[in-house]
Scaffold this motif. Sequence first.
Motif, PDB file in Angstrom:
ATOM      1  N   TRP A  26      19.489  36.677  13.197  1.00  0.00           N
ATOM      2  CA  TRP A  26      19.992  37.576  12.170  1.00  0.00           C
ATOM      3  C   TRP A  26      21.203  37.025  11.454  1.00  0.00           C
ATOM      4  O   TRP A  26      21.627  37.573  10.441  1.00  0.00           O
ATOM      5  CB  TRP A  26      20.291  38.940  12.755  1.00  0.00           C
ATOM      6  CG  TRP A  26      19.045  39.571  13.289  1.00  0.00           C
ATOM      7  CD1 TRP A  26      17.765  39.392  12.836  1.00  0.00           C
ATOM      8  CD2 TRP A  26      18.940  40.459  14.378  1.00  0.00           C
ATOM      9  NE1 TRP A  26      16.884  40.107  13.573  1.00  0.00           N
ATOM     10  CE2 TRP A  26      17.578  40.779  14.539  1.00  0.00           C
ATOM     11  CE3 TRP A  26      19.862  41.022  15.250  1.00  0.00           C
ATOM     12  CZ2 TRP A  26      17.128  41.638  15.518  1.00  0.00           C
ATOM     13  CZ3 TRP A  26      19.400  41.884  16.223  1.00  0.00           C
ATOM     14  CH2 TRP A  26      18.052  42.178  16.350  1.00  0.00           C
TER      15      TRP A  26
ATOM     16  N   GLU B  12      23.948  39.962   2.550  1.00  0.00           N
ATOM     17  CA  GLU B  12      24.356  41.249   3.126  1.00  0.00           C
ATOM     18  C   GLU B  12      23.278  42.303   2.902  1.00  0.00           C
ATOM     19  O   GLU B  12      22.979  43.103   3.788  1.00  0.00           O
ATOM     20  CB  GLU B  12      25.671  41.703   2.505  1.00  0.00           C
ATOM     21  CG  GLU B  12      26.229  42.959   3.136  1.00  0.00           C
ATOM     22  CD  GLU B  12      27.587  43.335   2.601  1.00  0.00           C
ATOM     23  OE1 GLU B  12      27.927  44.524   2.741  1.00  0.00           O
ATOM     24  OE2 GLU B  12      28.290  42.476   2.050  1.00  0.00           O
ATOM     25  N   ASP B  13      22.668  42.292   1.722  1.00  0.00           N
ATOM     26  CA  ASP B  13      21.581  43.240   1.440  1.00  0.00           C
ATOM     27  C   ASP B  13      20.392  43.004   2.362  1.00  0.00           C
ATOM     28  O   ASP B  13      19.746  43.954   2.814  1.00  0.00           O
ATOM     29  CB  ASP B  13      21.141  43.143  -0.015  1.00  0.00           C
ATOM     30  CG  ASP B  13      22.169  43.711  -0.981  1.00  0.00           C
ATOM     31  OD1 ASP B  13      23.021  44.520  -0.539  1.00  0.00           O
ATOM     32  OD2 ASP B  13      22.118  43.357  -2.177  1.00  0.00           O
TER      33      ASP B  13
ATOM     34  N   GLY C 145      20.553  41.825   5.367  1.00  0.00           N
ATOM     35  CA  GLY C 145      20.964  42.343   6.671  1.00  0.00           C
ATOM     36  C   GLY C 145      20.827  43.857   6.745  1.00  0.00           C
ATOM     37  O   GLY C 145      20.377  44.405   7.754  1.00  0.00           O
ATOM     38  N   LYS C 146      21.211  44.535   5.665  1.00  0.00           N
ATOM     39  CA  LYS C 146      21.082  45.997   5.632  1.00  0.00           C
ATOM     40  C   LYS C 146      19.613  46.414   5.680  1.00  0.00           C
ATOM     41  O   LYS C 146      19.254  47.374   6.360  1.00  0.00           O
ATOM     42  CB  LYS C 146      21.754  46.557   4.382  1.00  0.00           C
ATOM     43  CG  LYS C 146      23.264  46.481   4.440  1.00  0.00           C
ATOM     44  CD  LYS C 146      23.890  47.001   3.155  1.00  0.00           C
ATOM     45  CE  LYS C 146      25.398  46.859   3.183  1.00  0.00           C
ATOM     46  NZ  LYS C 146      26.020  47.324   1.932  1.00  0.00           N
ATOM     47  N   ALA C 147      18.771  45.697   4.959  1.00  0.00           N
ATOM     48  CA  ALA C 147      17.338  46.004   4.965  1.00  0.00           C
ATOM     49  C   ALA C 147      16.746  45.796   6.357  1.00  0.00           C
ATOM     50  O   ALA C 147      15.974  46.629   6.846  1.00  0.00           O
ATOM     51  CB  ALA C 147      16.606  45.149   3.940  1.00  0.00           C
ATOM     52  N   SER C 148      17.133  44.699   7.009  1.00  0.00           N
ATOM     53  CA  SER C 148      16.656  44.434   8.368  1.00  0.00           C
ATOM     54  C   SER C 148      17.109  45.522   9.331  1.00  0.00           C
ATOM     55  O   SER C 148      16.332  45.981  10.163  1.00  0.00           O
ATOM     56  CB  SER C 148      17.168  43.084   8.862  1.00  0.00           C
ATOM     57  OG  SER C 148      16.622  42.036   8.114  1.00  0.00           O
ATOM     58  N   ALA C 149      18.357  45.930   9.214  1.00  0.00           N
ATOM     59  CA  ALA C 149      18.886  46.975  10.089  1.00  0.00           C
ATOM     60  C   ALA C 149      18.145  48.296   9.874  1.00  0.00           C
ATOM     61  O   ALA C 149      17.855  49.016  10.835  1.00  0.00           O
ATOM     62  CB  ALA C 149      20.378  47.157   9.841  1.00  0.00           C
ATOM     63  N   THR C 150      17.810  48.608   8.641  1.00  0.00           N
ATOM     64  CA  THR C 150      17.091  49.841   8.341  1.00  0.00           C
ATOM     65  C   THR C 150      15.701  49.826   8.966  1.00  0.00           C
ATOM     66  O   THR C 150      15.287  50.797   9.623  1.00  0.00           O
ATOM     67  CB  THR C 150      16.980  50.051   6.819  1.00  0.00           C
ATOM     68  OG1 THR C 150      18.301  50.127   6.279  1.00  0.00           O
ATOM     69  CG2 THR C 150      16.209  51.310   6.480  1.00  0.00           C
TER      70      THR C 150
ATOM     71  N   SER D  28      15.907  50.039  12.751  1.00  0.00           N
ATOM     72  CA  SER D  28      16.275  51.399  13.145  1.00  0.00           C
ATOM     73  C   SER D  28      15.060  52.325  13.091  1.00  0.00           C
ATOM     74  O   SER D  28      14.840  53.129  14.002  1.00  0.00           O
ATOM     75  CB  SER D  28      17.383  51.911  12.237  1.00  0.00           C
ATOM     76  OG  SER D  28      17.721  53.232  12.566  1.00  0.00           O
TER      77      SER D  28
END
Length: 81
Positions: free
Chosen positions: A17, A23-24, A26-31, A34
Motif C-alpha cells: 500500500w 493519496e486519492d 490510497g483513499k479509494a483502496s481504504a474505502t 472497508s
Amino acid sequence: MKGERGIRPLTIGRKNWLFVGSEDGGKASATILSLVQTCRNLGINPQQYLEGVLRRIMQHPAKQIDRLLPDNWLAARQNAQ
C-alpha cells in the motif's frame, strides 16, 4: 484468534500500500477494503455485494445512497426474498 486472522491481510499488504500511486488512490483502496471487511462481518459475500451495487449505482438516486451500504443492502435482499 479470529481477530488476529482478520487483520492479517492488512499486515501482509502494508508494504504494497505504500505504492498505491497517490493519496486519492490510497483513499479509494481504504474505502473498498472497508466495504469488503464490513461485508465479511455481516456474513455477506463481498463479491456479490460489490457486483450488485456496481450494477445498480448509475440508476440509483444520490439522495438514497445509504441504501447501498452493506447492512441496508442485506436487509433489502432479505426483505425481497
